[in-house]
Design a protein around this motif. Sequence first.
Motif, PDB file in Angstrom:
ATOM      1  N   VAL A 147     -23.387 -15.456 -30.614  1.00  0.00           N
ATOM      2  CA  VAL A 147     -22.566 -15.552 -31.826  1.00  0.00           C
ATOM      3  C   VAL A 147     -21.965 -16.953 -31.969  1.00  0.00           C
ATOM      4  O   VAL A 147     -21.916 -17.518 -33.065  1.00  0.00           O
ATOM      5  CB  VAL A 147     -21.451 -14.479 -31.796  1.00  0.00           C
ATOM      6  CG1 VAL A 147     -20.462 -14.699 -32.936  1.00  0.00           C
ATOM      7  CG2 VAL A 147     -22.058 -13.087 -31.891  1.00  0.00           C
ATOM      8  N   ILE A 148     -21.525 -17.517 -30.871  1.00  0.00           N
ATOM      9  CA  ILE A 148     -20.913 -18.851 -30.916  1.00  0.00           C
ATOM     10  C   ILE A 148     -21.938 -19.917 -31.294  1.00  0.00           C
ATOM     11  O   ILE A 148     -21.632 -20.886 -31.997  1.00  0.00           O
ATOM     12  CB  ILE A 148     -20.260 -19.171 -29.559  1.00  0.00           C
ATOM     13  CG1 ILE A 148     -19.054 -18.256 -29.331  1.00  0.00           C
ATOM     14  CG2 ILE A 148     -19.826 -20.628 -29.478  1.00  0.00           C
ATOM     15  CD1 ILE A 148     -18.457 -18.365 -27.950  1.00  0.00           C
ATOM     16  N   LEU A 149     -23.184 -19.749 -30.831  1.00  0.00           N
ATOM     17  CA  LEU A 149     -24.209 -20.760 -31.082  1.00  0.00           C
ATOM     18  C   LEU A 149     -24.703 -20.760 -32.528  1.00  0.00           C
ATOM     19  O   LEU A 149     -25.315 -21.730 -32.974  1.00  0.00           O
ATOM     20  CB  LEU A 149     -25.397 -20.543 -30.145  1.00  0.00           C
ATOM     21  CG  LEU A 149     -25.201 -20.995 -28.690  1.00  0.00           C
ATOM     22  CD1 LEU A 149     -26.382 -20.569 -27.852  1.00  0.00           C
ATOM     23  CD2 LEU A 149     -25.014 -22.512 -28.627  1.00  0.00           C
ATOM     24  N   VAL A 150     -24.465 -19.682 -33.262  1.00  0.00           N
ATOM     25  CA  VAL A 150     -24.933 -19.621 -34.651  1.00  0.00           C
ATOM     26  C   VAL A 150     -24.131 -20.619 -35.500  1.00  0.00           C
ATOM     27  O   VAL A 150     -22.898 -20.590 -35.499  1.00  0.00           O
ATOM     28  CB  VAL A 150     -24.784 -18.200 -35.216  1.00  0.00           C
ATOM     29  CG1 VAL A 150     -25.122 -18.187 -36.713  1.00  0.00           C
ATOM     30  CG2 VAL A 150     -25.682 -17.235 -34.466  1.00  0.00           C
ATOM     31  N   LEU A 203     -14.527 -22.411 -32.069  1.00  0.00           N
ATOM     32  CA  LEU A 203     -15.250 -22.342 -30.799  1.00  0.00           C
ATOM     33  C   LEU A 203     -16.546 -23.143 -30.837  1.00  0.00           C
ATOM     34  O   LEU A 203     -17.048 -23.564 -29.795  1.00  0.00           O
ATOM     35  CB  LEU A 203     -15.560 -20.880 -30.446  1.00  0.00           C
ATOM     36  CG  LEU A 203     -14.383 -20.027 -29.955  1.00  0.00           C
ATOM     37  CD1 LEU A 203     -14.830 -18.591 -29.783  1.00  0.00           C
ATOM     38  CD2 LEU A 203     -13.820 -20.573 -28.657  1.00  0.00           C
ATOM     39  N   THR A 204     -17.107 -23.310 -32.033  1.00  0.00           N
ATOM     40  CA  THR A 204     -18.369 -24.049 -32.137  1.00  0.00           C
ATOM     41  C   THR A 204     -18.167 -25.553 -32.085  1.00  0.00           C
ATOM     42  O   THR A 204     -19.144 -26.310 -32.046  1.00  0.00           O
ATOM     43  CB  THR A 204     -19.077 -23.692 -33.452  1.00  0.00           C
ATOM     44  OG1 THR A 204     -18.234 -24.088 -34.553  1.00  0.00           O
ATOM     45  CG2 THR A 204     -19.358 -22.206 -33.529  1.00  0.00           C
ATOM     46  N   GLN A 205     -16.932 -25.988 -32.065  1.00  0.00           N
ATOM     47  CA  GLN A 205     -16.629 -27.407 -32.003  1.00  0.00           C
ATOM     48  C   GLN A 205     -16.231 -27.784 -30.579  1.00  0.00           C
ATOM     49  O   GLN A 205     -15.816 -26.945 -29.790  1.00  0.00           O
ATOM     50  CB  GLN A 205     -15.498 -27.758 -32.975  1.00  0.00           C
ATOM     51  CG  GLN A 205     -15.810 -27.401 -34.423  1.00  0.00           C
ATOM     52  CD  GLN A 205     -14.612 -27.576 -35.340  1.00  0.00           C
ATOM     53  OE1 GLN A 205     -13.546 -27.991 -34.890  1.00  0.00           O
ATOM     54  NE2 GLN A 205     -14.803 -27.265 -36.624  1.00  0.00           N
ATOM     55  N   GLY A 206     -16.325 -29.028 -30.243  1.00  0.00           N
ATOM     56  CA  GLY A 206     -15.943 -29.482 -28.912  1.00  0.00           C
ATOM     57  C   GLY A 206     -17.085 -29.330 -27.930  1.00  0.00           C
ATOM     58  O   GLY A 206     -18.263 -29.394 -28.276  1.00  0.00           O
ATOM     59  N   ASN A 207     -16.696 -29.093 -26.673  1.00  0.00           N
ATOM     60  CA  ASN A 207     -17.681 -29.038 -25.591  1.00  0.00           C
ATOM     61  C   ASN A 207     -18.261 -27.618 -25.488  1.00  0.00           C
ATOM     62  O   ASN A 207     -17.952 -26.861 -24.577  1.00  0.00           O
ATOM     63  CB  ASN A 207     -17.017 -29.451 -24.283  1.00  0.00           C
ATOM     64  CG  ASN A 207     -18.060 -29.827 -23.242  1.00  0.00           C
ATOM     65  OD1 ASN A 207     -19.246 -29.544 -23.413  1.00  0.00           O
ATOM     66  ND2 ASN A 207     -17.619 -30.457 -22.187  1.00  0.00           N
ATOM     67  N   THR A 208     -19.088 -27.259 -26.457  1.00  0.00           N
ATOM     68  CA  THR A 208     -19.637 -25.900 -26.515  1.00  0.00           C
ATOM     69  C   THR A 208     -20.518 -25.554 -25.315  1.00  0.00           C
ATOM     70  O   THR A 208     -20.412 -24.457 -24.767  1.00  0.00           O
ATOM     71  CB  THR A 208     -20.421 -25.711 -27.819  1.00  0.00           C
ATOM     72  OG1 THR A 208     -19.559 -25.987 -28.919  1.00  0.00           O
ATOM     73  CG2 THR A 208     -20.948 -24.286 -27.938  1.00  0.00           C
ATOM     74  N   PRO A 209     -21.406 -26.432 -24.853  1.00  0.00           N
ATOM     75  CA  PRO A 209     -22.243 -26.068 -23.692  1.00  0.00           C
ATOM     76  C   PRO A 209     -21.420 -25.678 -22.466  1.00  0.00           C
ATOM     77  O   PRO A 209     -21.761 -24.721 -21.766  1.00  0.00           O
ATOM     78  CB  PRO A 209     -23.061 -27.328 -23.437  1.00  0.00           C
ATOM     79  CG  PRO A 209     -23.116 -28.008 -24.765  1.00  0.00           C
ATOM     80  CD  PRO A 209     -21.799 -27.739 -25.416  1.00  0.00           C
ATOM     81  N   LEU A 210     -20.332 -26.399 -22.200  1.00  0.00           N
ATOM     82  CA  LEU A 210     -19.496 -26.061 -21.054  1.00  0.00           C
ATOM     83  C   LEU A 210     -18.838 -24.699 -21.240  1.00  0.00           C
ATOM     84  O   LEU A 210     -18.759 -23.895 -20.312  1.00  0.00           O
ATOM     85  CB  LEU A 210     -18.429 -27.140 -20.860  1.00  0.00           C
ATOM     86  CG  LEU A 210     -17.478 -26.939 -19.678  1.00  0.00           C
ATOM     87  CD1 LEU A 210     -18.266 -26.906 -18.366  1.00  0.00           C
ATOM     88  CD2 LEU A 210     -16.421 -28.049 -19.642  1.00  0.00           C
ATOM     89  N   LEU A 219     -20.352  -9.201 -35.970  1.00  0.00           N
ATOM     90  CA  LEU A 219     -20.266  -7.879 -35.323  1.00  0.00           C
ATOM     91  C   LEU A 219     -21.639  -7.222 -35.241  1.00  0.00           C
ATOM     92  O   LEU A 219     -21.935  -6.500 -34.277  1.00  0.00           O
ATOM     93  CB  LEU A 219     -19.286  -6.989 -36.081  1.00  0.00           C
ATOM     94  CG  LEU A 219     -17.810  -7.406 -36.016  1.00  0.00           C
ATOM     95  CD1 LEU A 219     -16.952  -6.448 -36.829  1.00  0.00           C
ATOM     96  CD2 LEU A 219     -17.323  -7.468 -34.573  1.00  0.00           C
ATOM     97  N   ALA A 220     -22.498  -7.466 -36.241  1.00  0.00           N
ATOM     98  CA  ALA A 220     -23.854  -6.924 -36.182  1.00  0.00           C
ATOM     99  C   ALA A 220     -24.626  -7.532 -35.016  1.00  0.00           C
ATOM    100  O   ALA A 220     -25.375  -6.831 -34.312  1.00  0.00           O
ATOM    101  CB  ALA A 220     -24.578  -7.196 -37.505  1.00  0.00           C
ATOM    102  N   LEU A 221     -24.445  -8.831 -34.788  1.00  0.00           N
ATOM    103  CA  LEU A 221     -25.097  -9.462 -33.638  1.00  0.00           C
ATOM    104  C   LEU A 221     -24.559  -8.895 -32.325  1.00  0.00           C
ATOM    105  O   LEU A 221     -25.320  -8.696 -31.368  1.00  0.00           O
ATOM    106  CB  LEU A 221     -24.883 -10.976 -33.688  1.00  0.00           C
ATOM    107  CG  LEU A 221     -25.711 -11.746 -34.724  1.00  0.00           C
ATOM    108  CD1 LEU A 221     -25.307 -13.219 -34.723  1.00  0.00           C
ATOM    109  CD2 LEU A 221     -27.205 -11.607 -34.437  1.00  0.00           C
TER     110      LEU A 221
END
Length: 650
Positions: free
Chosen positions: A528-531, A470-477, A547-549
């Motif tokens: 979580v995705i942005l980390v 999920l952190t790869q590709g067009n993450t902002p969109l 999961l803690a986040l």
Amino acid sequence: MKSRELAKHHAVLGFTPQAAVRWLSPMSLARTALKVMAATVFADFGDKRELEGGFPADPLRLDKLPVPGQPAQPPVSSRGLPGPAELTEERAAGQATTELWLDYAADLGDGFDATYTVASLLAKDTLTVEGQELQRGKVLVLGGDEVYPVASPAAYENRMVGPYRMALPKAPAPPAVMLALPGNHDWYDGLTSFIRLFTRQRNIGGWRTIQTRSYFAVRLTGESPAGGRRGTPGWWLLGLDSQLGQYIDEPQLDYFYRNVTLQLQPGDAIILCVAAPFWVDAAEPGTNEFRQVNFFEQDYLRRRFDPETGLFQATGASVRLWLTGDLHHYSRYEQRAPGEPEHLPPDPARTQMITCGLGGAYLSDAHWLPEDLVLPAPSATPGESAGVRGDPPKPAARRFTRMPAIYPGPADSRQLGPRLANPLSPYWLPVRNPGFGVSLGIVHVIAALTLWTVFSAFRGESFVDSLRSLTQGNTPLLLAALVLAMPLLLAIVALLARALGLAKAGIVVFARGALYQLSALAVSAAVVILVPWPRGWPDFVILLLALALVHLGGWAFGSEAFALYILATPSGEVSSWKMSGQSIEDHKGFLRIHLTPDGNLTVYPLMVDAVCRDWQLAMNDDARLVPASGLPAVRLLEEPITIARKGTPP
């Protein structure tokens, strides 16, 4: 000492002071929900009031109270006469001319600071308010909900009996009486603890309990006709037990018929105490909320049935003052004739309906109250056959108008309510309700695991691999779509519900709450995705940290979303959590009532802006807690309300 330190001295005090109930904490919610369900089942299959039919039904008399220092006398029997007509000439003359003071407090057995502050003020010999000396009431009426959150022997002892016993440890002269009416929280154990506490003619400190049932009737002034004597009209004090708003049982109706209905005479005035302001929701005559108390007023107070003739006869009596609590605010409705303008000078002939639930429980708002009430018309023409309706035109419905002095007012409500969603306020939802944020965080973790499992299975990847992808590709969109999708869906649901007239439907209210939480979960997921998760870390470590986040996001974002959801709900049960979730202990009050020799009644609505929170332990004859800086000042909520014994025809 602060309230949290007082529990250490429970052995000396004789009870354990309690903190104010945190209504949205998970434990309080679960415990109250279980009790409510049990009480509802009990109300359907086993009504304690039916058993009270075997309790003594003797009329209550204020002239036969025990003298301080002497053993209590058993209740005086009225055998041979059907009601309070059993009066001596000396008592009749005394009650016809002597003034009488009464106090009224409701919704009181909550946190120690608020409950004990109010109890201490009630116990003072006199209160000086705006230059007037107001004497302590000879009768203290507790208008319902004497304990929170649910009734039990320990809860009564720690939250109500202990503070009141300490506030007035010794019986004054003349003796003081305590009369209590059960509210819904008193009913949550089936009324068991209430009956044991208030119907055994025992003392709670210096106050004597004299009632024998969960309802009561006392003639305060005047004299009922008896033995060929002509009676004199006066005032009555009645307390009605409507059992969770269900119905009025037959033993209770029989009690009032014998002790009140048969004794009423023209000119008698009645103070009627009920457990809840049933009139608030009575938007039109005949609504269910007001039906039971209206039936009681019409057929047991305004008129009486004569079994010999089969006809109703007018008693000539009328309810001049309605008193209730249940809603934790102050409001007053005044009867008005059709077409009368809103702003009129005070008129003692008008009937009053007063709600004052400021005895100790959390403060609730009052700005939502309707401006006008339309209640059923008075009973039909006396002489009409019982059960048979004629065709004469119906009298006009009664109209009551809300008076300007409500507390809290609209401005105060606008200031107090939003604190629930203010993270910088000590009244912020997860801070004021311990355990709420933790529990909501767990719910978010479970929801995230469920959605994550479905997403990973769809992609054929493990949890961590799917997270890294999920952190790869067009993450902002992706993040923009994730964060904005839920609020957009929420707006669509709100618009559709309003268009279809379903905005208040239970399923829609629930759906709105779910969408608020999904929005908060989307924000946590975005974090979580942005980390930038390092590839060298073990998968289980990344999973636990993610999961803690999510849990932390559920605690913070989820709690804030829930608070905003409450504030955005305009009415109903969810809307009431705006104030109950804050457990506001300040802004308390009670009524002091003065019956004067001229037959008039004056109500003083008294207010305390801030309760005591710092106490000192004083060891004299008995251990007592006294305010470190003295009791707070008392002020009037509005100008005293004078009510004449004889009112205008409704």
